[in-house]
Design a protein around this motif. Structure first.
Motif, PDB file in Angstrom:
ATOM      1  N   VAL A 152       0.807  -1.274   0.016  1.00 33.90           N
ATOM      2  CA  VAL A 152       0.096  -0.012  -0.059  1.00 33.90           C
ATOM      3  C   VAL A 152       0.936   1.307  -0.016  1.00 33.90           C
ATOM      4  CG1 VAL A 152      -1.678   1.324   1.213  1.00 33.90           C
ATOM      5  CG2 VAL A 152      -1.951  -1.128   1.228  1.00 33.90           C
ATOM      6  N   GLY A 153       2.141   1.193   0.825  1.00 34.74           N
ATOM      7  CA  GLY A 153       2.630   2.439   0.730  1.00 34.74           C
ATOM      8  C   GLY A 153       3.805   2.446  -0.337  1.00 34.74           C
ATOM      9  N   TYR A 154       4.405   1.506  -0.848  1.00 39.17           N
ATOM     10  CA  TYR A 154       5.410   1.403  -1.572  1.00 39.17           C
ATOM     11  C   TYR A 154       5.271   0.997  -3.142  1.00 39.17           C
ATOM     12  CZ  TYR A 154      10.527   0.550  -2.527  1.00 39.17           C
ATOM     13  OH  TYR A 154      11.694   0.576  -3.144  1.00 39.17           O
ATOM     14  N   SER A 155       4.780  -0.181  -3.537  1.00 38.56           N
ATOM     15  CA  SER A 155       4.920  -0.565  -4.763  1.00 38.56           C
ATOM     16  C   SER A 155       3.971  -0.118  -5.567  1.00 38.56           C
ATOM     17  CB  SER A 155       4.927  -2.177  -4.984  1.00 38.56           C
ATOM     18  OG  SER A 155       4.120  -2.628  -4.064  1.00 38.56           O
ATOM     19  N   LEU A 156       2.758  -0.246  -5.055  1.00 34.88           N
ATOM     20  CA  LEU A 156       1.300   0.095  -5.622  1.00 34.88           C
ATOM     21  C   LEU A 156       1.558   1.745  -6.020  1.00 34.88           C
ATOM     22  CD1 LEU A 156      -1.337  -0.539  -6.956  1.00 34.88           C
ATOM     23  CD2 LEU A 156      -2.615  -0.544  -4.699  1.00 34.88           C
ATOM     24  N   PRO A 157       1.438   2.650  -4.749  1.00 38.38           N
ATOM     25  CA  PRO A 157       1.534   4.153  -5.335  1.00 38.38           C
ATOM     26  C   PRO A 157       2.693   4.319  -6.019  1.00 38.38           C
ATOM     27  CG  PRO A 157       2.300   3.667  -2.814  1.00 38.38           C
ATOM     28  CD  PRO A 157       1.620   2.352  -3.455  1.00 38.38           C
ATOM     29  N   MET A 158       3.694   3.785  -5.948  1.00 39.38           N
ATOM     30  CA  MET A 158       4.895   4.332  -6.882  1.00 39.38           C
ATOM     31  C   MET A 158       4.623   4.208  -8.433  1.00 39.38           C
ATOM     32  SD  MET A 158       8.749   2.801  -6.695  1.00 39.38           S
ATOM     33  CE  MET A 158       9.020   3.604  -5.111  1.00 39.38           C
ATOM     34  N   ALA A 159       4.060   2.772  -8.676  1.00 38.84           N
ATOM     35  CA  ALA A 159       3.614   2.552  -9.976  1.00 38.84           C
ATOM     36  C   ALA A 159       2.387   3.526 -10.549  1.00 38.84           C
ATOM     37  CB  ALA A 159       3.125   1.052 -10.131  1.00 38.84           C
ATOM     38  N   MET A 160       1.349   3.911  -9.528  1.00 35.23           N
ATOM     39  CA  MET A 160       0.301   4.469 -10.084  1.00 35.23           C
ATOM     40  C   MET A 160       0.645   6.085 -10.145  1.00 35.23           C
ATOM     41  SD  MET A 160      -2.541   3.134  -7.484  1.00 35.23           S
ATOM     42  CE  MET A 160      -3.939   3.908  -8.204  1.00 35.23           C
ATOM     43  N   TYR A 161       1.644   6.483  -9.352  1.00 33.49           N
ATOM     44  CA  TYR A 161       2.169   7.893  -9.663  1.00 33.49           C
ATOM     45  C   TYR A 161       3.120   8.115 -10.697  1.00 33.49           C
ATOM     46  CZ  TYR A 161       3.955  12.707  -7.968  1.00 33.49           C
ATOM     47  OH  TYR A 161       4.149  13.767  -7.864  1.00 33.49           O
ATOM     48  N   TYR A 162       4.026   7.088 -11.017  1.00 30.68           N
ATOM     49  CA  TYR A 162       4.610   7.145 -12.337  1.00 30.68           C
ATOM     50  C   TYR A 162       3.796   7.196 -13.548  1.00 30.68           C
ATOM     51  CZ  TYR A 162       7.696   5.725 -15.786  1.00 30.68           C
ATOM     52  OH  TYR A 162       8.543   5.793 -17.178  1.00 30.68           O
ATOM     53  N   TYR A 163       2.871   6.374 -13.551  1.00 29.50           N
ATOM     54  CA  TYR A 163       1.960   6.172 -14.671  1.00 29.50           C
ATOM     55  C   TYR A 163       1.128   7.331 -14.903  1.00 29.50           C
ATOM     56  CZ  TYR A 163       3.959   1.723 -16.184  1.00 29.50           C
ATOM     57  OH  TYR A 163       4.568   0.802 -16.433  1.00 29.50           O
ATOM     58  N   GLY A 164       0.698   7.927 -13.725  1.00 30.54           N
ATOM     59  CA  GLY A 164      -0.249   9.054 -13.401  1.00 30.54           C
ATOM     60  C   GLY A 164       0.689  10.250 -14.002  1.00 30.54           C
ATOM     61  N   LEU A 165       1.747  10.346 -13.863  1.00 31.87           N
ATOM     62  CA  LEU A 165       2.621  11.410 -14.190  1.00 31.87           C
ATOM     63  C   LEU A 165       2.872  11.483 -15.789  1.00 31.87           C
ATOM     64  CD1 LEU A 165       5.373  12.434 -11.605  1.00 31.87           C
ATOM     65  CD2 LEU A 165       3.329  13.593 -12.095  1.00 31.87           C
ATOM     66  N   HIS A 166       2.915  10.180 -16.298  1.00 35.48           N
ATOM     67  CA  HIS A 166       3.051   9.870 -17.875  1.00 35.48           C
ATOM     68  C   HIS A 166       1.905  10.733 -18.488  1.00 35.48           C
ATOM     69  CE1 HIS A 166       3.112   7.629 -21.557  1.00 35.48           C
ATOM     70  NE2 HIS A 166       4.594   7.716 -21.647  1.00 35.48           N
ATOM     71  N   ASP A 167       0.696  10.349 -17.947  1.00 36.30           N
ATOM     72  CA  ASP A 167      -0.489  10.971 -18.476  1.00 36.30           C
ATOM     73  C   ASP A 167      -0.940  12.260 -18.012  1.00 36.30           C
ATOM     74  OD1 ASP A 167      -0.742   8.575 -19.857  1.00 36.30           O
ATOM     75  OD2 ASP A 167      -1.883   7.624 -18.382  1.00 36.30           O
ATOM     76  N   THR A 168      -0.152  13.131 -17.237  1.00 37.86           N
ATOM     77  CA  THR A 168      -0.669  14.498 -17.048  1.00 37.86           C
ATOM     78  C   THR A 168       0.650  15.268 -17.056  1.00 37.86           C
ATOM     79  OG1 THR A 168      -0.460  13.799 -14.658  1.00 37.86           O
ATOM     80  CG2 THR A 168      -2.546  13.664 -15.729  1.00 37.86           C
ATOM     81  N   THR A 169       0.796  16.246 -15.824  1.00 38.45           N
ATOM     82  CA  THR A 169       1.871  16.876 -15.702  1.00 38.45           C
ATOM     83  C   THR A 169       2.541  16.711 -14.428  1.00 38.45           C
ATOM     84  OG1 THR A 169       0.721  19.135 -15.262  1.00 38.45           O
ATOM     85  CG2 THR A 169       1.190  18.418 -17.745  1.00 38.45           C
ATOM     86  N   ALA A 170       3.664  17.233 -14.127  1.00 41.25           N
ATOM     87  CA  ALA A 170       3.943  17.378 -12.786  1.00 41.25           C
ATOM     88  C   ALA A 170       3.606  18.362 -12.041  1.00 41.25           C
ATOM     89  CB  ALA A 170       5.831  17.724 -12.870  1.00 41.25           C
ATOM     90  N   SER A 171       3.120  19.469 -12.287  1.00 40.03           N
ATOM     91  CA  SER A 171       2.543  20.373 -11.803  1.00 40.03           C
ATOM     92  C   SER A 171       1.089  19.910 -11.300  1.00 40.03           C
ATOM     93  CB  SER A 171       2.335  21.776 -12.403  1.00 40.03           C
ATOM     94  OG  SER A 171       1.539  21.590 -13.720  1.00 40.03           O
ATOM     95  N   TYR A 172       0.351  19.250 -12.156  1.00 38.36           N
ATOM     96  CA  TYR A 172      -0.901  18.645 -12.008  1.00 38.36           C
ATOM     97  C   TYR A 172      -0.864  17.596 -10.873  1.00 38.36           C
ATOM     98  CZ  TYR A 172      -5.548  16.687 -13.093  1.00 38.36           C
ATOM     99  OH  TYR A 172      -7.032  16.323 -12.983  1.00 38.36           O
ATOM    100  N   GLY A 173       0.105  16.778 -10.860  1.00 40.36           N
ATOM    101  CA  GLY A 173       0.622  15.865  -9.712  1.00 40.36           C
ATOM    102  C   GLY A 173       0.671  16.305  -8.590  1.00 40.36           C
ATOM    103  N   VAL A 174       1.165  17.539  -8.236  1.00 33.09           N
ATOM    104  CA  VAL A 174       1.333  18.442  -7.070  1.00 33.09           C
ATOM    105  C   VAL A 174      -0.037  18.517  -6.412  1.00 33.09           C
ATOM    106  CG1 VAL A 174       1.916  20.492  -5.992  1.00 33.09           C
ATOM    107  CG2 VAL A 174       3.234  19.495  -7.792  1.00 33.09           C
ATOM    108  N   ILE A 175      -1.095  18.607  -7.084  1.00 28.92           N
ATOM    109  CA  ILE A 175      -2.524  18.717  -6.598  1.00 28.92           C
ATOM    110  C   ILE A 175      -2.905  17.766  -5.686  1.00 28.92           C
ATOM    111  CG2 ILE A 175      -4.929  19.160  -7.144  1.00 28.92           C
ATOM    112  CD1 ILE A 175      -3.931  20.726  -9.784  1.00 28.92           C
ATOM    113  N   PHE A 176      -2.391  16.616  -5.913  1.00 27.08           N
ATOM    114  CA  PHE A 176      -2.882  15.418  -5.295  1.00 27.08           C
ATOM    115  C   PHE A 176      -2.086  15.257  -3.940  1.00 27.08           C
ATOM    116  CE2 PHE A 176      -4.546  15.062  -9.522  1.00 27.08           C
ATOM    117  CZ  PHE A 176      -5.734  14.463  -9.324  1.00 27.08           C
TER     118      PHE A 176
END
Length: 298
Positions: free
Chosen positions: A22-46
């Motif tokens: 929950v705190g390492y592998s899953l969020p790391m993968a979701m954050y990486y692919y989420g940034l790939h489809d959006t932007t860094a500034s958009y990821g800061v919001i979350f």
């Protein structure tokens, strides 16, 4: 001798596995692919949503008390909302640009914040939201981990080891080409070493220590400061311009954090006085008492 390993039973190992997932592998993968489809500034919001979600979860799970009628309870709630509002203000509002100094590091091309990183913006948003929810659940899980396995150093080691194995399995499943696994003596290797030493190992140990001392909501409240630090370092090192919105948002973040810390400190002080009063009223310590008698132990 060997007490650390004797405590590592099936129950403790199971919670450490969930903690790593929950705190390492899953969020790391979701954050990486989420940034790939959006932007860094958009990821800061979350990242600004994490303390608010953690606060709500801790209240629902009974780990935090919501006392709106008391000063300390109101200060904690208002502080969390103000901190969240400041993070959103930094991310969503720009205003007038302020160029205060020249960059320390030159020759780096700065990407535009307004262009999306990928064509699946909705998918990226859902992935970033999932990452935020995972981290919100991760902090209350730390409380359970500390109860079944209280060794903070070894807990961090095992969490990183289990998380590394899980992430490796996910990586092999998603990327099987050899080029994706090659690492050279360059900035990529330095980034990996820095992320492993400070961004992962040190972060997990410090979070466990803070959760043990002050509860699950205390550490994520400071995550909003990372937005401010990123903004300041970007301006100092890369020459990124500060804006009126970023300065106002930073002021709100610091104000909200101060209000929350003030409410938390007052809450601890009130609980301490209440426990001391109960000890004086009781002639003999009872097993039902929530306070600890210093002469006879808990």
């Amino acid at each position: 001798k060997g007490g650390k390993w004797k405590e590592l039973d099936k129950k403790a190992l199971g919670w450490l596995f969930i903690n790593a997932f929950v705190g390492y592998s899953l969020p790391m993968a979701m954050y990486y692919y989420g940034l790939h489809d959006t932007t860094a500034s958009y990821g800061v919001i979350f990242s600004g949503l994490t303390p608010l979600f953690t606060f709500v979860l801790s209240i629902l799970l009974g780990m935090e008390t919501l006392r709106l009628k008391s000063k300390e309870g109101s200060a904690k709630v208002v502080g969390a909302l103000v901190c969240f509002g400041g993070a959103l203000l930094i991310s969503l509002y720009n205003g007038k640009e302020l160029h205060l100094w020249s960059p320390v590091i030159r020759g780096i091309t700065k990407s535009s914040n307004g262009v999306a990183g990928g064509c699946h913006h909705l998918r990226g948003t859902l992935l970033l939201l999932g990452d935020c929810i995972c981290y919100a659940f991760w902090y209350p899980i730390q409380v359970k981990v500390l109860k079944v396995y209280p060794w903070k150093h070894w807990s961090s080691v095992l969490t990183c080891a289990l998380g590394g194995l899980q992430t490796c399995a996910i990586g092999i499943f998603l990327r099987r080409d050899k080029l994706a696994w090659q690492v050279g003596w360059n900035i990529q290797l330095l980034t990996i070493v820095y992320s492993a030493a400070l961004g992962t190992a040190a972060k997990y140990w410090l979070n466990l220590y803070a959760v043990e001392k002050r509860g699950p909501v205390f550490p994520p409240m400071f995550s909003t400061l990372s937005i401010v630090f990123t903004m300041v370092l970007g301006a100092l090192l890369l020459g990124e311009s500060l804006t009126v919105g970023s300065l106002l948002g930073s002021a709100l973040v610091f104000s909200g954090l101060y209000m929350y810390l003030y409410g938390k400190a007052k809450e601890i002080h009130v609980n301490t006085i209440s426990c001391s009063s109960n000890e004086k009223l009781q002639a003999q310590p009872t097993h039902n008492s929530k306070c600890e008698d210093r002469r006879f132990g808990p």
